[in-house]
Design a protein around this motif. Sequence first.
Motif, PDB file in Angstrom:
ATOM      1  N   LYS A  50      31.961  -3.783   4.713  1.00  0.00           N
ATOM      2  CA  LYS A  50      33.001  -2.610   4.974  1.00  0.00           C
ATOM      3  C   LYS A  50      33.590  -2.780   5.947  1.00  0.00           C
ATOM      4  O   LYS A  50      34.867  -2.334   5.835  1.00  0.00           O
ATOM      5  CB  LYS A  50      31.926  -1.880   4.051  1.00  0.00           C
ATOM      6  N   ALA A  51      33.371  -2.979   7.003  1.00  0.00           N
ATOM      7  CA  ALA A  51      33.608  -2.725   8.167  1.00  0.00           C
ATOM      8  C   ALA A  51      34.654  -4.044   8.906  1.00  0.00           C
ATOM      9  O   ALA A  51      35.830  -3.428   8.997  1.00  0.00           O
ATOM     10  CB  ALA A  51      32.907  -2.440   9.187  1.00  0.00           C
ATOM     11  N   GLU A  52      34.259  -4.787   8.237  1.00  0.00           N
ATOM     12  CA  GLU A  52      35.367  -6.209   8.738  1.00  0.00           C
ATOM     13  C   GLU A  52      36.418  -5.583   7.814  1.00  0.00           C
ATOM     14  O   GLU A  52      37.206  -6.269   7.995  1.00  0.00           O
ATOM     15  CB  GLU A  52      34.253  -7.152   8.625  1.00  0.00           C
ATOM     16  N   ARG A  96      37.915  -2.831   6.087  1.00  0.00           N
ATOM     17  CA  ARG A  96      38.461  -2.553   6.965  1.00  0.00           C
ATOM     18  C   ARG A  96      39.566  -3.005   8.231  1.00  0.00           C
ATOM     19  O   ARG A  96      41.024  -2.690   8.558  1.00  0.00           O
ATOM     20  CB  ARG A  96      38.155  -1.115   8.206  1.00  0.00           C
TER      21      ARG A  96
END
Lengths: 222, 242
Positions: B112-114, B116
Amino acid sequence: MQTLNFQQLLRYQDQLIDGTLHTLLLTLVAALIGTAIGVAGAAAVRGGPRPVRWAIRGYVELIRNTPSLIQLFVVFFVLPGFGLRMGAFEAAAIALGLYFGAYCTEIVRAGLDAIPGSQVEAGQCLGLTRWQVFRHVVLPPALRSVYPAFTSQFVLLLLGTSLASQISAEELFHTGGFIETRTYRSFEVYAVICGIYFALVMIFKLLFAAVGHLAFRWPVRR
Amino acid sequence: MALVDIKNVTKSYGSIEVLKGVSLSIDEGEIVTIIGKSGSGKSTLLRCINALERIDGGEITVEGQPVRTDMPNLRGFRQRVGIVFQAFNLFPHMTVERNITLAPILNKRIAKAEGRALALDVLARVGLADKIDAYPAQLSGGQQQRVAIARCLAMGPQLMLFDEVTSALDPELVGEVLKVMEDMARQGMTMVLVTHEMGFARNVASKIVFMHQGRVWEEGPPADLFANPRTPELRSFIASAR
Protein backbone atom coordinates in the motif's frame (compact mmCIF):
# COMPACT_ATOMS: atom_id res chain seq x y z
CA MET A 1 -67.80 -1.47 28.48
CA GLN A 2 -64.43 -3.03 28.78
CA THR A 3 -61.51 -0.73 29.49
CA LEU A 4 -57.94 -1.07 28.31
CA ASN A 5 -55.79 -3.05 30.63
CA PHE A 6 -52.10 -3.53 30.00
CA GLN A 7 -51.42 -4.72 33.53
CA GLN A 8 -51.74 -8.40 32.76
CA LEU A 9 -49.23 -8.17 29.95
CA LEU A 10 -46.42 -7.25 32.32
CA ARG A 11 -46.26 -10.84 33.47
CA TYR A 12 -45.32 -11.88 29.97
CA GLN A 13 -42.40 -9.49 29.66
CA ASP A 14 -39.88 -12.32 29.31
CA GLN A 15 -41.86 -13.95 26.52
CA LEU A 16 -42.15 -10.63 24.71
CA ILE A 17 -38.42 -10.03 24.89
CA ASP A 18 -37.76 -13.57 23.77
CA GLY A 19 -40.16 -13.20 20.84
CA THR A 20 -38.57 -9.91 19.84
CA LEU A 21 -35.11 -11.45 19.87
CA HIS A 22 -36.31 -14.36 17.76
CA THR A 23 -37.92 -11.99 15.28
CA LEU A 24 -34.62 -10.11 15.08
CA LEU A 25 -32.63 -13.27 14.62
CA LEU A 26 -35.03 -14.59 12.00
CA THR A 27 -34.87 -11.30 10.10
CA LEU A 28 -31.09 -11.13 10.17
CA VAL A 29 -30.53 -14.74 9.14
CA ALA A 30 -33.05 -14.46 6.31
CA ALA A 31 -31.53 -11.14 5.23
CA LEU A 32 -28.06 -12.67 5.21
CA ILE A 33 -29.17 -15.66 3.14
CA GLY A 34 -31.20 -13.41 0.85
CA THR A 35 -28.49 -10.82 0.30
CA ALA A 36 -25.97 -13.50 -0.60
CA ILE A 37 -28.47 -15.03 -3.02
CA GLY A 38 -29.25 -11.57 -4.39
CA VAL A 39 -25.67 -10.57 -5.20
CA ALA A 40 -24.73 -13.97 -6.62
CA GLY A 41 -28.04 -14.25 -8.48
CA ALA A 42 -27.80 -10.80 -10.02
CA ALA A 43 -24.23 -11.43 -11.13
CA ALA A 44 -25.18 -14.79 -12.62
CA VAL A 45 -28.28 -13.42 -14.37
CA ARG A 46 -26.05 -10.95 -16.19
CA GLY A 47 -22.94 -12.96 -16.83
CA GLY A 48 -23.67 -16.64 -16.18
CA PRO A 49 -24.23 -19.47 -18.67
CA ARG A 50 -27.69 -19.69 -20.20
CA PRO A 51 -29.10 -22.59 -18.10
CA VAL A 52 -28.06 -20.80 -14.91
CA ARG A 53 -29.69 -17.57 -16.08
CA TRP A 54 -32.92 -19.43 -16.81
CA ALA A 55 -32.84 -21.21 -13.48
CA ILE A 56 -32.45 -17.91 -11.62
CA ARG A 57 -35.15 -16.20 -13.68
CA GLY A 58 -37.48 -19.11 -12.87
CA TYR A 59 -36.67 -18.90 -9.18
CA VAL A 60 -37.25 -15.14 -9.07
CA GLU A 61 -40.57 -15.36 -10.90
CA LEU A 62 -41.76 -18.29 -8.82
CA ILE A 63 -41.00 -16.61 -5.50
CA ARG A 64 -42.25 -13.17 -6.43
CA ASN A 65 -45.52 -14.40 -7.88
CA THR A 66 -46.67 -16.82 -5.19
CA PRO A 67 -47.82 -16.18 -1.59
CA SER A 68 -44.94 -16.24 0.89
CA LEU A 69 -47.13 -18.15 3.30
CA ILE A 70 -47.35 -21.04 0.87
CA GLN A 71 -43.58 -20.91 0.34
CA LEU A 72 -43.24 -21.24 4.08
CA PHE A 73 -45.57 -24.26 4.11
CA VAL A 74 -43.63 -25.89 1.29
CA VAL A 75 -40.36 -25.63 3.16
CA PHE A 76 -41.83 -26.72 6.49
CA PHE A 77 -44.32 -29.40 5.43
CA VAL A 78 -43.19 -30.64 2.01
CA LEU A 79 -39.38 -30.71 2.24
CA PRO A 80 -39.39 -33.15 5.21
CA GLY A 81 -41.05 -35.62 2.84
CA PHE A 82 -37.79 -35.56 0.90
CA GLY A 83 -35.75 -36.23 3.99
CA LEU A 84 -35.03 -32.57 4.86
CA ARG A 85 -36.26 -32.45 8.42
CA MET A 86 -35.98 -29.16 10.33
CA GLY A 87 -37.50 -27.13 13.10
CA ALA A 88 -40.01 -24.34 12.56
CA PHE A 89 -37.46 -21.61 13.09
CA GLU A 90 -34.96 -23.09 10.62
CA ALA A 91 -37.70 -23.64 8.06
CA ALA A 92 -38.87 -20.03 8.45
CA ALA A 93 -35.30 -18.72 8.08
CA ILE A 94 -34.79 -20.71 4.90
CA ALA A 95 -38.17 -19.84 3.38
CA LEU A 96 -37.84 -16.14 4.18
CA GLY A 97 -34.22 -16.16 2.98
CA LEU A 98 -35.35 -17.57 -0.35
CA TYR A 99 -38.14 -15.00 -0.47
CA PHE A 100 -35.80 -12.10 0.28
CA GLY A 101 -33.22 -13.47 -2.14
CA ALA A 102 -35.62 -13.27 -5.07
CA TYR A 103 -36.37 -9.60 -4.44
CA CYS A 104 -32.70 -8.90 -3.78
CA THR A 105 -31.72 -10.47 -7.07
CA GLU A 106 -33.98 -8.03 -8.89
CA ILE A 107 -32.82 -5.07 -6.81
CA VAL A 108 -29.10 -5.78 -7.24
CA ARG A 109 -29.58 -6.56 -10.93
CA ALA A 110 -31.14 -3.12 -11.43
CA GLY A 111 -28.11 -1.60 -9.72
CA LEU A 112 -25.65 -3.52 -11.86
CA ASP A 113 -27.55 -2.52 -15.00
CA ALA A 114 -27.20 1.12 -14.03
CA ILE A 115 -23.39 0.99 -14.21
CA PRO A 116 -22.24 2.08 -17.68
CA GLY A 117 -20.25 -0.38 -19.78
CA SER A 118 -17.45 2.15 -20.03
CA GLN A 119 -16.64 1.50 -16.37
CA VAL A 120 -16.20 -2.20 -17.09
CA GLU A 121 -14.09 -1.35 -20.12
CA ALA A 122 -11.86 0.93 -18.04
CA GLY A 123 -11.34 -1.90 -15.56
CA GLN A 124 -10.50 -4.38 -18.31
CA CYS A 125 -8.02 -1.94 -19.80
CA LEU A 126 -6.15 -1.88 -16.49
CA GLY A 127 -5.74 -5.64 -16.78
CA LEU A 128 -8.28 -6.51 -14.09
CA THR A 129 -9.95 -9.93 -14.17
CA ARG A 130 -13.71 -10.26 -14.64
CA TRP A 131 -14.12 -10.94 -10.95
CA GLN A 132 -11.97 -7.94 -9.97
CA VAL A 133 -13.97 -5.67 -12.27
CA PHE A 134 -17.20 -6.93 -10.71
CA ARG A 135 -16.03 -6.75 -7.13
CA HIS A 136 -14.13 -3.46 -7.21
CA VAL A 137 -15.48 -1.44 -10.13
CA VAL A 138 -19.12 -2.40 -10.63
CA LEU A 139 -20.49 -3.63 -7.30
CA PRO A 140 -19.86 -0.71 -4.91
CA PRO A 141 -21.58 2.01 -6.99
CA ALA A 142 -24.31 -0.46 -7.94
CA LEU A 143 -25.04 -1.19 -4.28
CA ARG A 144 -25.12 2.49 -3.51
CA SER A 145 -27.71 3.17 -6.17
CA VAL A 146 -30.03 0.44 -4.90
CA TYR A 147 -29.38 0.88 -1.19
CA PRO A 148 -32.70 2.71 -0.54
CA ALA A 149 -34.65 -0.02 -2.36
CA PHE A 150 -32.74 -2.68 -0.43
CA THR A 151 -33.51 -1.11 2.92
CA SER A 152 -37.24 -0.85 2.25
CA GLN A 153 -37.27 -4.47 1.14
CA PHE A 154 -35.53 -5.31 4.40
CA VAL A 155 -38.33 -3.58 6.33
CA LEU A 156 -40.87 -5.67 4.44
CA LEU A 157 -38.89 -8.75 5.38
CA LEU A 158 -38.84 -7.79 9.05
CA LEU A 159 -42.60 -7.28 9.11
CA GLY A 160 -43.05 -10.41 6.99
CA THR A 161 -41.35 -12.61 9.57
CA SER A 162 -44.72 -12.53 11.40
CA LEU A 163 -45.83 -15.13 8.83
CA ALA A 164 -43.57 -17.61 10.56
CA SER A 165 -46.11 -17.71 13.40
CA GLN A 166 -48.25 -19.82 11.07
CA ILE A 167 -45.80 -22.71 11.35
CA SER A 168 -45.48 -21.94 15.06
CA ALA A 169 -41.97 -20.57 14.94
CA GLU A 170 -41.59 -18.73 18.22
CA GLU A 171 -41.17 -15.19 17.02
CA LEU A 172 -42.88 -12.02 18.17
CA PHE A 173 -46.24 -12.51 16.47
CA HIS A 174 -46.48 -16.08 17.70
CA THR A 175 -45.69 -14.83 21.19
CA GLY A 176 -48.60 -12.40 20.80
CA GLY A 177 -50.96 -15.26 20.02
CA PHE A 178 -49.69 -17.16 23.02
CA ILE A 179 -50.24 -14.25 25.42
CA GLU A 180 -53.65 -13.54 23.95
CA THR A 181 -54.92 -17.05 24.62
CA ARG A 182 -53.90 -16.64 28.22
CA THR A 183 -55.12 -13.11 28.91
CA TYR A 184 -57.95 -12.62 26.41
CA ARG A 185 -56.60 -9.10 26.02
CA SER A 186 -56.46 -9.18 22.20
CA PHE A 187 -56.37 -5.44 21.58
CA GLU A 188 -53.74 -4.73 24.19
CA VAL A 189 -51.54 -7.60 23.10
CA TYR A 190 -51.52 -6.69 19.45
CA ALA A 191 -51.11 -2.98 20.22
CA VAL A 192 -47.94 -3.82 22.14
CA ILE A 193 -46.70 -6.21 19.47
CA CYS A 194 -47.37 -3.58 16.85
CA GLY A 195 -45.45 -1.00 18.85
CA ILE A 196 -42.48 -3.36 19.10
CA TYR A 197 -42.46 -3.96 15.33
CA PHE A 198 -42.69 -0.23 14.77
CA ALA A 199 -39.78 0.44 17.12
CA LEU A 200 -37.68 -2.28 15.48
CA VAL A 201 -38.26 -0.78 12.04
CA MET A 202 -37.35 2.68 13.29
CA ILE A 203 -34.15 1.38 14.86
CA PHE A 204 -33.20 -0.31 11.61
CA LYS A 205 -33.94 2.83 9.62
CA LEU A 206 -31.55 4.78 11.81
CA LEU A 207 -29.01 2.01 11.55
CA PHE A 208 -29.28 1.88 7.77
CA ALA A 209 -28.89 5.63 7.50
CA ALA A 210 -25.72 5.44 9.58
CA VAL A 211 -24.33 2.47 7.66
CA GLY A 212 -25.14 4.14 4.33
CA HIS A 213 -23.41 7.27 5.50
CA LEU A 214 -20.27 5.32 6.39
CA ALA A 215 -20.23 2.90 3.47
CA PHE A 216 -21.00 5.32 0.67
CA ARG A 217 -18.81 8.28 1.37
CA TRP A 218 -17.76 9.23 -2.11
CA PRO A 219 -19.32 12.43 -3.46
CA VAL A 220 -21.48 12.30 -6.57
CA ARG A 221 -21.98 15.06 -9.07
CA ARG A 222 -25.61 15.78 -9.86
CA MET B 1 10.67 -4.08 -36.43
CA ALA B 2 7.77 -1.72 -35.87
CA LEU B 3 6.23 -1.68 -32.41
CA VAL B 4 2.73 -1.86 -33.87
CA ASP B 5 2.03 -3.41 -37.25
CA ILE B 6 -1.45 -3.13 -38.67
CA LYS B 7 -2.03 -5.08 -41.87
CA ASN B 8 -5.12 -4.86 -44.01
CA VAL B 9 -7.50 -4.74 -41.06
CA THR B 10 -11.23 -4.91 -41.71
CA LYS B 11 -14.04 -4.47 -39.22
CA SER B 12 -17.81 -4.28 -39.59
CA TYR B 13 -20.64 -3.44 -37.26
CA GLY B 14 -23.50 -5.45 -38.74
CA SER B 15 -23.73 -4.50 -42.37
CA ILE B 16 -21.67 -1.33 -41.97
CA GLU B 17 -18.01 -1.78 -42.79
CA VAL B 18 -16.09 0.65 -40.60
CA LEU B 19 -12.54 -0.37 -41.47
CA LYS B 20 -11.94 -1.37 -45.07
CA GLY B 21 -8.41 -2.69 -45.10
CA VAL B 22 -6.30 -0.43 -42.90
CA SER B 23 -2.53 -0.79 -42.87
CA LEU B 24 -0.26 1.21 -40.64
CA SER B 25 2.98 0.74 -38.79
CA ILE B 26 4.08 2.57 -35.69
CA ASP B 27 7.68 2.65 -34.47
CA GLU B 28 8.84 2.99 -30.92
CA GLY B 29 8.88 6.63 -29.78
CA GLU B 30 6.57 7.80 -32.52
CA ILE B 31 3.68 10.15 -31.88
CA VAL B 32 1.03 9.14 -34.38
CA THR B 33 -2.02 11.33 -34.72
CA ILE B 34 -5.07 9.98 -36.48
CA ILE B 35 -7.32 12.65 -37.90
CA GLY B 36 -10.44 12.53 -40.04
CA LYS B 37 -14.15 13.20 -40.02
CA SER B 38 -16.40 11.42 -37.54
CA GLY B 39 -17.38 8.03 -38.89
CA SER B 40 -14.07 7.58 -40.69
CA GLY B 41 -13.08 4.72 -38.36
CA LYS B 42 -10.44 6.50 -36.27
CA SER B 43 -11.68 5.46 -32.85
CA THR B 44 -12.52 1.95 -34.00
CA LEU B 45 -8.97 1.48 -35.24
CA LEU B 46 -7.60 2.69 -31.91
CA ARG B 47 -9.85 0.31 -29.97
CA CYS B 48 -8.74 -2.58 -32.17
CA ILE B 49 -5.10 -1.96 -31.22
CA ASN B 50 -6.05 -2.56 -27.57
CA ALA B 51 -8.24 -5.58 -28.37
CA LEU B 52 -11.33 -3.76 -27.16
CA GLU B 53 -12.88 -4.56 -30.54
CA ARG B 54 -12.55 -7.76 -32.50
CA ILE B 55 -11.20 -7.39 -36.01
CA ASP B 56 -12.86 -9.30 -38.85
CA GLY B 57 -9.89 -9.54 -41.19
CA GLY B 58 -6.21 -8.71 -41.45
CA GLU B 59 -3.79 -8.67 -38.54
CA ILE B 60 -2.54 -6.39 -35.81
CA THR B 61 0.70 -7.20 -34.02
CA VAL B 62 2.32 -5.42 -31.12
CA GLU B 63 5.99 -6.38 -30.69
CA GLY B 64 5.34 -9.18 -33.14
CA GLN B 65 2.58 -10.68 -31.00
CA PRO B 66 -0.79 -10.93 -32.75
CA VAL B 67 -3.48 -8.90 -30.99
CA ARG B 68 -6.78 -10.72 -30.61
CA THR B 69 -9.67 -10.40 -28.17
CA ASP B 70 -9.02 -14.05 -27.25
CA MET B 71 -5.23 -13.79 -27.15
CA PRO B 72 -3.37 -15.55 -24.36
CA ASN B 73 -2.43 -13.17 -21.59
CA LEU B 74 -4.78 -10.46 -22.79
CA ARG B 75 -4.61 -8.91 -19.33
CA GLY B 76 -0.85 -8.63 -19.39
CA PHE B 77 -1.05 -7.16 -22.86
CA ARG B 78 -3.55 -4.53 -21.73
CA GLN B 79 -1.14 -3.43 -19.02
CA ARG B 80 1.49 -2.73 -21.68
CA VAL B 81 -0.89 -0.89 -23.98
CA GLY B 82 -2.73 1.79 -22.06
CA ILE B 83 -5.77 3.66 -23.29
CA VAL B 84 -7.29 6.95 -22.20
CA PHE B 85 -10.92 7.60 -23.06
CA GLN B 86 -12.93 10.63 -24.04
CA ALA B 87 -15.16 10.31 -20.97
CA PHE B 88 -12.22 9.73 -18.50
CA ASN B 89 -13.89 6.64 -17.04
CA LEU B 90 -12.46 7.16 -13.59
CA PHE B 91 -14.05 5.07 -10.86
CA PRO B 92 -16.31 7.52 -8.98
CA HIS B 93 -16.24 5.62 -5.70
CA MET B 94 -12.47 5.63 -5.34
CA THR B 95 -10.08 8.41 -4.44
CA VAL B 96 -7.52 9.48 -7.01
CA GLU B 97 -4.94 7.36 -5.19
CA ARG B 98 -7.17 4.28 -5.25
CA ASN B 99 -8.04 4.81 -8.91
CA ILE B 100 -4.35 4.74 -9.72
CA THR B 101 -3.25 1.97 -7.37
CA LEU B 102 -6.18 -0.45 -7.69
CA ALA B 103 -4.72 -2.48 -10.54
CA PRO B 104 -1.07 -2.39 -9.36
CA ILE B 105 -2.07 -3.43 -5.83
CA LEU B 106 -4.38 -6.21 -7.01
CA ASN B 107 -2.26 -7.59 -9.80
CA LYS B 108 1.32 -6.46 -9.35
CA ARG B 109 1.17 -7.19 -5.65
CA ILE B 110 2.73 -3.93 -4.58
CA ALA B 111 2.35 -2.81 -0.97
CA LYS B 112 0.00 0.00 0.00
CA ALA B 113 2.80 2.44 0.88
CA GLU B 114 4.53 1.63 -2.35
CA GLY B 115 1.24 2.28 -4.11
CA ARG B 116 0.98 5.72 -2.60
CA ALA B 117 4.51 6.53 -3.72
CA LEU B 118 3.65 5.30 -7.20
CA ALA B 119 0.49 7.42 -7.26
CA LEU B 120 2.41 10.50 -6.13
CA ASP B 121 5.02 9.87 -8.80
CA VAL B 122 2.59 9.60 -11.71
CA LEU B 123 0.43 12.43 -10.35
CA ALA B 124 3.48 14.67 -10.25
CA ARG B 125 3.94 13.95 -13.94
CA VAL B 126 0.46 15.30 -14.66
CA GLY B 127 0.78 18.12 -12.12
CA LEU B 128 -1.84 16.86 -9.68
CA ALA B 129 0.10 15.49 -6.71
CA ASP B 130 -2.01 17.68 -4.40
CA LYS B 131 -5.22 15.92 -5.52
CA ILE B 132 -4.18 12.43 -4.42
CA ASP B 133 -6.96 12.18 -1.82
CA ALA B 134 -9.73 13.82 -3.86
CA TYR B 135 -12.64 11.97 -5.41
CA PRO B 136 -13.30 12.30 -9.17
CA ALA B 137 -16.49 14.29 -8.56
CA GLN B 138 -14.40 16.94 -6.80
CA LEU B 139 -12.20 17.54 -9.84
CA SER B 140 -12.72 19.51 -13.03
CA GLY B 141 -12.93 17.67 -16.33
CA GLY B 142 -9.36 18.58 -17.22
CA GLN B 143 -8.11 17.33 -13.85
CA GLN B 144 -10.08 14.11 -14.19
CA GLN B 145 -8.58 13.46 -17.57
CA ARG B 146 -5.08 14.08 -16.22
CA VAL B 147 -5.78 11.59 -13.43
CA ALA B 148 -6.93 9.10 -16.07
CA ILE B 149 -3.61 9.62 -17.86
CA ALA B 150 -1.74 9.15 -14.58
CA ARG B 151 -3.68 5.94 -13.89
CA CYS B 152 -2.57 4.69 -17.26
CA LEU B 153 1.05 5.72 -16.65
CA ALA B 154 1.08 3.81 -13.38
CA MET B 155 0.82 0.58 -15.37
CA GLY B 156 4.14 1.43 -16.99
CA PRO B 157 2.84 1.05 -20.56
CA GLN B 158 5.05 0.84 -23.64
CA LEU B 159 2.37 2.37 -25.79
CA MET B 160 -0.46 4.72 -24.97
CA LEU B 161 -3.63 5.24 -26.92
CA PHE B 162 -5.68 8.41 -26.60
CA ASP B 163 -9.24 8.35 -27.84
CA GLU B 164 -10.38 11.97 -28.33
CA VAL B 165 -9.26 12.76 -24.81
CA THR B 166 -10.01 16.48 -25.02
CA SER B 167 -13.35 16.29 -26.81
CA ALA B 168 -15.47 16.23 -23.65
CA LEU B 169 -13.65 19.17 -22.05
CA ASP B 170 -14.57 22.82 -21.79
CA PRO B 171 -12.33 24.81 -24.15
CA GLU B 172 -10.36 26.43 -21.34
CA LEU B 173 -9.44 23.01 -19.92
CA VAL B 174 -8.10 21.51 -23.13
CA GLY B 175 -4.70 23.17 -22.82
CA GLU B 176 -3.71 21.57 -19.50
CA VAL B 177 -4.37 18.08 -20.86
CA LEU B 178 -2.51 18.72 -24.11
CA LYS B 179 0.44 20.03 -22.14
CA VAL B 180 0.66 16.78 -20.17
CA MET B 181 0.60 14.84 -23.42
CA GLU B 182 3.33 17.02 -24.90
CA ASP B 183 5.51 16.33 -21.86
CA MET B 184 4.97 12.61 -22.30
CA ALA B 185 5.85 12.88 -25.98
CA ARG B 186 9.04 14.67 -25.10
CA GLN B 187 9.95 11.90 -22.66
CA GLY B 188 9.77 9.39 -25.48
CA MET B 189 6.46 7.64 -24.86
CA THR B 190 5.04 5.98 -27.95
CA MET B 191 1.61 7.47 -28.45
CA VAL B 192 -1.25 7.00 -30.83
CA LEU B 193 -3.99 9.54 -30.59
CA VAL B 194 -7.26 10.27 -32.24
CA THR B 195 -7.91 13.96 -31.97
CA HIS B 196 -9.54 17.03 -33.41
CA GLU B 197 -6.80 19.27 -32.01
CA MET B 198 -5.06 20.25 -35.23
CA GLY B 199 -2.55 22.46 -33.44
CA PHE B 200 -1.38 19.51 -31.38
CA ALA B 201 -1.25 17.28 -34.45
CA ARG B 202 0.80 19.84 -36.30
CA ASN B 203 3.27 20.66 -33.54
CA VAL B 204 3.77 17.45 -31.59
CA ALA B 205 3.03 14.51 -33.87
CA SER B 206 5.77 12.73 -35.74
CA LYS B 207 3.27 11.23 -38.12
CA ILE B 208 -0.22 12.21 -39.22
CA VAL B 209 -2.65 9.62 -40.48
CA PHE B 210 -5.68 10.95 -42.29
CA MET B 211 -8.52 8.46 -42.37
CA HIS B 212 -11.46 8.68 -44.70
CA GLN B 213 -14.30 6.20 -45.23
CA GLY B 214 -12.58 3.42 -43.31
CA ARG B 215 -9.25 3.72 -45.09
CA VAL B 216 -5.91 5.39 -44.47
CA TRP B 217 -6.27 8.10 -47.07
CA GLU B 218 -2.95 9.85 -46.57
CA GLU B 219 -0.11 9.62 -44.09
CA GLY B 220 3.14 11.40 -43.51
CA PRO B 221 4.99 13.92 -41.35
CA PRO B 222 2.77 16.82 -40.32
CA ALA B 223 4.75 19.49 -42.17
CA ASP B 224 4.32 17.63 -45.46
CA LEU B 225 0.75 16.63 -44.96
CA PHE B 226 -0.60 19.98 -43.89
CA ALA B 227 1.39 21.95 -46.46
CA ASN B 228 0.83 19.68 -49.42
CA PRO B 229 -2.31 17.59 -49.10
CA ARG B 230 -2.43 15.31 -52.10
CA THR B 231 -6.11 14.45 -52.05
CA PRO B 232 -9.11 16.78 -52.26
CA GLU B 233 -10.57 15.04 -49.19
CA LEU B 234 -7.64 15.99 -46.98
CA ARG B 235 -7.54 19.45 -48.51
CA SER B 236 -11.18 20.10 -47.62
CA PHE B 237 -10.73 18.49 -44.16
CA ILE B 238 -7.82 20.81 -43.37
CA ALA B 239 -9.77 23.79 -44.63
CA SER B 240 -12.79 22.93 -42.48
CA ALA B 241 -10.68 22.25 -39.37
CA ARG B 242 -9.10 25.66 -39.38
